[in-house]
Write a protein that holds these residues in place. Structure first.
Motif, PDB file in Angstrom:
ATOM      1  N   PHE A 483       0.827  -1.209   0.000  1.00 11.04           N
ATOM      2  CA  PHE A 483       0.000   0.000   0.000  1.00 11.04           C
ATOM      3  C   PHE A 483       0.862   1.259   0.000  1.00 11.04           C
ATOM      4  O   PHE A 483       0.511   2.258  -0.638  1.00 11.04           O
ATOM      5  CB  PHE A 483      -0.958  -0.010   1.189  1.00 11.04           C
ATOM      6  CG  PHE A 483      -2.209  -0.799   0.941  1.00 11.04           C
ATOM      7  CD1 PHE A 483      -3.196  -0.311   0.103  1.00 11.04           C
ATOM      8  CD2 PHE A 483      -2.399  -2.039   1.531  1.00 11.04           C
ATOM      9  CE1 PHE A 483      -4.355  -1.035  -0.140  1.00 11.04           C
ATOM     10  CE2 PHE A 483      -3.550  -2.773   1.298  1.00 11.04           C
ATOM     11  CZ  PHE A 483      -4.533  -2.274   0.455  1.00 11.04           C
ATOM     12  N   ASN A 484       1.990   1.221   0.700  1.00 10.68           N
ATOM     13  CA  ASN A 484       2.881   2.384   0.674  1.00 10.68           C
ATOM     14  C   ASN A 484       3.394   2.647  -0.736  1.00 10.68           C
ATOM     15  O   ASN A 484       3.507   3.798  -1.173  1.00 10.68           O
ATOM     16  CB  ASN A 484       4.064   2.161   1.619  1.00 10.68           C
ATOM     17  CG  ASN A 484       3.654   2.203   3.076  1.00 10.68           C
ATOM     18  OD1 ASN A 484       2.596   2.740   3.412  1.00 10.68           O
ATOM     19  ND2 ASN A 484       4.470   1.627   3.944  1.00 10.68           N
ATOM     20  N   ALA A 485       3.692   1.568  -1.456  1.00  7.90           N
ATOM     21  CA  ALA A 485       4.238   1.718  -2.808  1.00  7.90           C
ATOM     22  C   ALA A 485       3.207   2.294  -3.770  1.00  7.90           C
ATOM     23  O   ALA A 485       3.531   3.156  -4.594  1.00  7.90           O
ATOM     24  CB  ALA A 485       4.734   0.367  -3.318  1.00  7.90           C
ATOM     25  N   SER A 490       6.408   5.878  -3.586  1.00 13.12           N
ATOM     26  CA  SER A 490       7.630   5.276  -3.061  1.00 13.12           C
ATOM     27  C   SER A 490       8.095   4.132  -3.948  1.00 13.12           C
ATOM     28  O   SER A 490       7.293   3.468  -4.605  1.00 13.12           O
ATOM     29  CB  SER A 490       7.403   4.760  -1.635  1.00 13.12           C
ATOM     30  OG  SER A 490       6.486   3.700  -1.626  1.00 13.12           O
ATOM     31  N   GLN A 491       9.393   3.915  -3.959  1.00 10.49           N
ATOM     32  CA  GLN A 491       9.956   2.797  -4.699  1.00 10.49           C
ATOM     33  C   GLN A 491       9.546   1.507  -3.998  1.00 10.49           C
ATOM     34  O   GLN A 491       9.729   1.379  -2.791  1.00 10.49           O
ATOM     35  CB  GLN A 491      11.488   2.907  -4.731  1.00 10.49           C
ATOM     36  CG  GLN A 491      12.180   1.908  -5.639  1.00 10.49           C
ATOM     37  CD  GLN A 491      11.956   2.209  -7.104  1.00 10.49           C
ATOM     38  OE1 GLN A 491      11.692   3.349  -7.457  1.00 10.49           O
ATOM     39  NE2 GLN A 491      12.035   1.202  -7.939  1.00 10.49           N
ATOM     40  N   PRO A 502       3.704  -5.374 -11.898  1.00 17.07           N
ATOM     41  CA  PRO A 502       4.543  -5.953 -12.945  1.00 17.07           C
ATOM     42  C   PRO A 502       6.029  -6.037 -12.590  1.00 17.07           C
ATOM     43  O   PRO A 502       6.864  -6.053 -13.501  1.00 17.07           O
ATOM     44  CB  PRO A 502       4.325  -4.964 -14.090  1.00 17.07           C
ATOM     45  CG  PRO A 502       4.194  -3.632 -13.398  1.00 17.07           C
ATOM     46  CD  PRO A 502       3.499  -3.915 -12.097  1.00 17.07           C
ATOM     47  N   ILE A 503       6.382  -6.099 -11.309  1.00 19.24           N
ATOM     48  CA  ILE A 503       7.804  -5.996 -10.955  1.00 19.24           C
ATOM     49  C   ILE A 503       8.431  -7.301 -10.494  1.00 19.24           C
ATOM     50  O   ILE A 503       9.615  -7.332 -10.190  1.00 19.24           O
ATOM     51  CB  ILE A 503       8.013  -4.923  -9.859  1.00 19.24           C
ATOM     52  CG1 ILE A 503       7.170  -5.248  -8.618  1.00 19.24           C
ATOM     53  CG2 ILE A 503       7.705  -3.542 -10.386  1.00 19.24           C
ATOM     54  CD1 ILE A 503       7.400  -4.292  -7.458  1.00 19.24           C
TER      55      ILE A 503
END
Length: 699
Positions: A483-485, A490-491, A502-503
């Motif tokens: 959720f932070n991302a 944020s990275q 997609p990472i």
């Protein structure tokens, strides 16, 4: 057959085979009659969306002169030609089933579609009143002259076209759009059963009254489908909300890509419609029966005909859940797997409602992709915010065909102070996760719900999905980082357990497949068992081919599109693909990799398609709890024992029904419901055997 087509099945033709399997259920005499009608309506609804999106996209590619090939080696014009041929046959089969199989049987049961020449005097009088008092008050005829632009008609709405001749023998055309009227099925008085007439048939009877002094030469129904494959260019949109509203407006004026009409239409009227709508002959579907078969959904729920419907299977309480305990207490004691719709979705809603009311809950974070029109999930989030909790909701505005509803929900959530995120730029957020942060005597604890289906309590009664509820600290940390991302630029941090598209999700799937391949090459046991909706990604398909060639047994339960060719010697003879079409829509994604006996079991929001792996935010969530693993693996294995509703994919892309023969008939959805019922009965019986004394209250 080209080298490409030997390895891959065309995506669009594979989808049409899926719709054929649904149509087969409409033809299946073992199904209750009104359920067969519902399956027919589903195939029509499916085709509507297929034309709006897939055919619309291909049509634009053809117009742009695109000449590249897909994974199966077909160019856009070749795909369009194959689609037209397959769809024309499918539509022919739809009407054969309706007119020659279902309607005669429905008539025997007292459910009758009346034709205007069959009306009794009483029915005629009632119908005349409905048309003159209601229909003529609502409908607006529009004259179309040669020097005027053809009217802008609503996508997929019904219309009639009328050809009129005046006293001077001058002819003109009039279009009467039905718009959003709910008069399509007009109930007629009858001594028994249920009789009705379609609005287009009734209009043909009374429409001369709108044109006194003129002669009505022809009245023909028609329906158009517009290209709806419009997506927002986020790099040029400064305001996502405004941009999505522009996309919705653009769809209203999309190119007409399909014209449905009656086979009795004259050449003059057909030419008029084709010229006005700027559509060619190959995109015309002239049919011998009612248009818009999807509208027959409402007929399938007709009251008073329970004997023509499935036996009721109400969702059951999950056997291990104590209805007297809070969900926080239950989840704190153990991880939970809920198998919907056999096990009720109520605990998911209750989880949010309890979180909203609990004074120790500090925050709720939630993704929302598709919700119900009267959403209890939305209501719980509002309640939490009104009680002063910090609530964050990621509402995906780009969820196709749910954009308008999600725009509405986003506005309502913002009004009560909820922090609303409109998705992630350049991606659709399809992940299903809810995080509840709670203050407890031992410190802060995070409770999570991960799912394979949407937070939609309505579809949860019709879709086969999985819910995973846990307070595992590692998964809690991952959920917070997730959720932070997505909410704070944020990275993304490295996750401890989950994988996120997609990472990293694609890479994890390939790694899991390759591990099984390597183990088999080294003489170890290896097996891959997967359940999902679609398999399209060519890189993953190639990895599965390599696993098969190494001797790994690969079992795939793919409900819809499957571009992999199983059973091809030297390529995929160790791969089996089955598809289950039954009363509930199979929607869960469950993955099991043997991993040398250290079973790796996952649930996911993602199918193995490029769009899910590369262009969406998706989750792959490991299930490590032993009991939860066993439940999921047992469920997964049962899908490959079905010999009633299962069909196996053949190397040529067709499907063959699995039949029990001399074996015991196994229908997996019936088994899963029976299992849930037996587990609950056993739990209730066990509870009744425990004596619980009344104790004196403490002073």
């Amino acid at each position: 057959m080209t080298e490409k087509s030997k390895r891959f099945i065309n995506r669009e033709l594979s989808w049409l085979e899926f719709n054929q399997r649904v149509l087969d259920e409409a033809q299946n005499e073992a199904n209750p009659l009104l359920e067969r009608l519902k399956f027919l309506a589903i195939t029509a609804s499916n085709l509507d969306e297929f034309f709006m999106v897939r055919v619309g996209s291909l049509n634009m590619m053809v117009e742009q002169g695109a000449s590249g090939t897909d994974a199966a080696g077909l160019t856009p014009p070749e795909q369009m030609a194959a689609i037209r041929e397959r769809c024309q046959q499918m539509v022919k089969d739809q009407y054969d089933i309706l007119l020659n199989q279902l309607e005669p049987r429905l008539k025997q049961e007292g459910i009758v579609r009346q034709h205007r020449q069959e009306l009794t005097e009483k029915q005629y009088q009632v119908l005349q009143n409905v048309i003159e008092e209601e229909a003529f008050s609502i409908l607006t005829p529009m004259v179309v002259r040669s020097d005027q632009e053809f009217p802008l008609l609503i996508n997929q709405s019904m219309n009639v076209c009328v050809q009129i001749e005046n006293a001077e023998k001058e002819r003109r055309f009039v279009v009467v759009p039905f718009a959003r009227t709910n008069l399509r099925f007009i109930t007629l008085p009858s001594e028994s059963g249920y009789q009705y007439i379609l609005l287009e048939d009734a209009l043909a009877l009374f429409i001369p009254r709108l044109f006194p002094g003129e002669t009505v030469l022809e009245t023909v129904p028609f329906r158009i489908t517009r290209n709806a494959d419009f997506e927002l260019r986020e790099d040029s949109a400064s305001d996502l909300m405004v941009g999505m509203k522009e996309v919705l407006d653009a769809r209203k004026e999309g190119t007409c890509i399909r014209l449905e009409t009656s086979e009795f239409i004259t050449s003059d009227m057909l030419r008029f419609l084709c010229e006005g709508l700027e559509i060619d002959g190959p995109e015309v579907y002239a049919v011998p029966g009612p248009l818009d078969l999807a509208a027959y959904f409402r007929m399938s729920s007709l009251g008073g005909y329970d004997h023509l419907k499935y036996e009721d299977w109400p969702p059951l309480r999950e056997a291990s859940l104590d209805p007297r305990a809070t969900l926080f207490h239950e989840i704190a004691n153990r991880d939970l797997i809920l198998s919907h719709p056999y096990e009720s979705y109520d605990p998911v809603v209750r989880f949010l409602e309890e979180a909203a009311a609990d004074p120790d809950v500090l925050a709720i974070k939630q993704t929302l992709y598709r919700t119900s029109s009267q959403s209890a999930v939305i209501a719980a989030l509002k309640s939490a915010a009104e009680r002063g909790k910090h609530v964050t909701a990621l509402v995906e505005l780009k969820a196709r065909f749910d954009e308008a509803r999600n725009i509405k929900w986003a506005g309502e959530l913002e009004q009560v102070g909820i922090q609303v995120i409109y998705g992630v730029k350049g991606l659709k957020t399809h992940a299903k996760v809810c995080l509840v942060v709670r203050r407890e005597p031992s410190g802060i604890r995070r409770y999570m719900h991960f799912g394979t289906g949407n937070y939609n309590e309505s579809t949860a009664k019709m879709y086969s999905d999985v819910s995973f509820m846990t307070c595992n600290p590692d998964l809690g940390a991952d959920a917070s980082n997730f959720f932070n991302a997505i909410s704070g630029y944020s990275q993304p941090m490295k996750f401890s357990k989950i994988e996120v598209a997609p990472i990293g999700l694609r890479e994890k799937i390939l790694e899991l497949i390759n591990v099984e391949t390597d183990r088999k090459k080294h003489g170890q046991k290896a097996r891959i068992t997967v359940k999902m909706n679609s398999l399209v990604d060519s890189e993953i398909i190639e990895a599965l081919y390599q696993a098969s060639q190494a001797g790994v047994k690969v079992r795939l339960n793919i409900r819809g599109i499957c571009c992999l060719r199983p059973g091809v010697k030297g390529l995929s003879e160790n791969i089996t693909v089955v598809s289950i079409i039954d009363r509930f829509l199979e929607h869960s994604r469950i993955f099991h990799f043997l991993h040398g006996g250290d079973d790796r079991v996952y649930i996911s929001s993602a199918d193995w398609m490029p769009r899910n792996l590369d262009r969406r935010v998706e989750l792959l969530v490991p299930v490590d709890d032993r009991d939860c693993k066993v439940k999921l693996v047992n469920t997964l294995n049962m899908y490959f024992k079905d010999n009633v509703k299962s069909r196996t994919l053949q190397p040529n892309g067709t499907y063959k029904l699995v039949e029990p023969g001399n074996r015991k008939a196994v229908r997996v959805q019936e088994y899963l419901y029976s299992r849930a019922r037996k587990d609950l009965e056993d739990a209730e019986r066990s509870q009744r055997m425990v004596f619980e004394p009344h104790l004196a209250a403490e002073n």
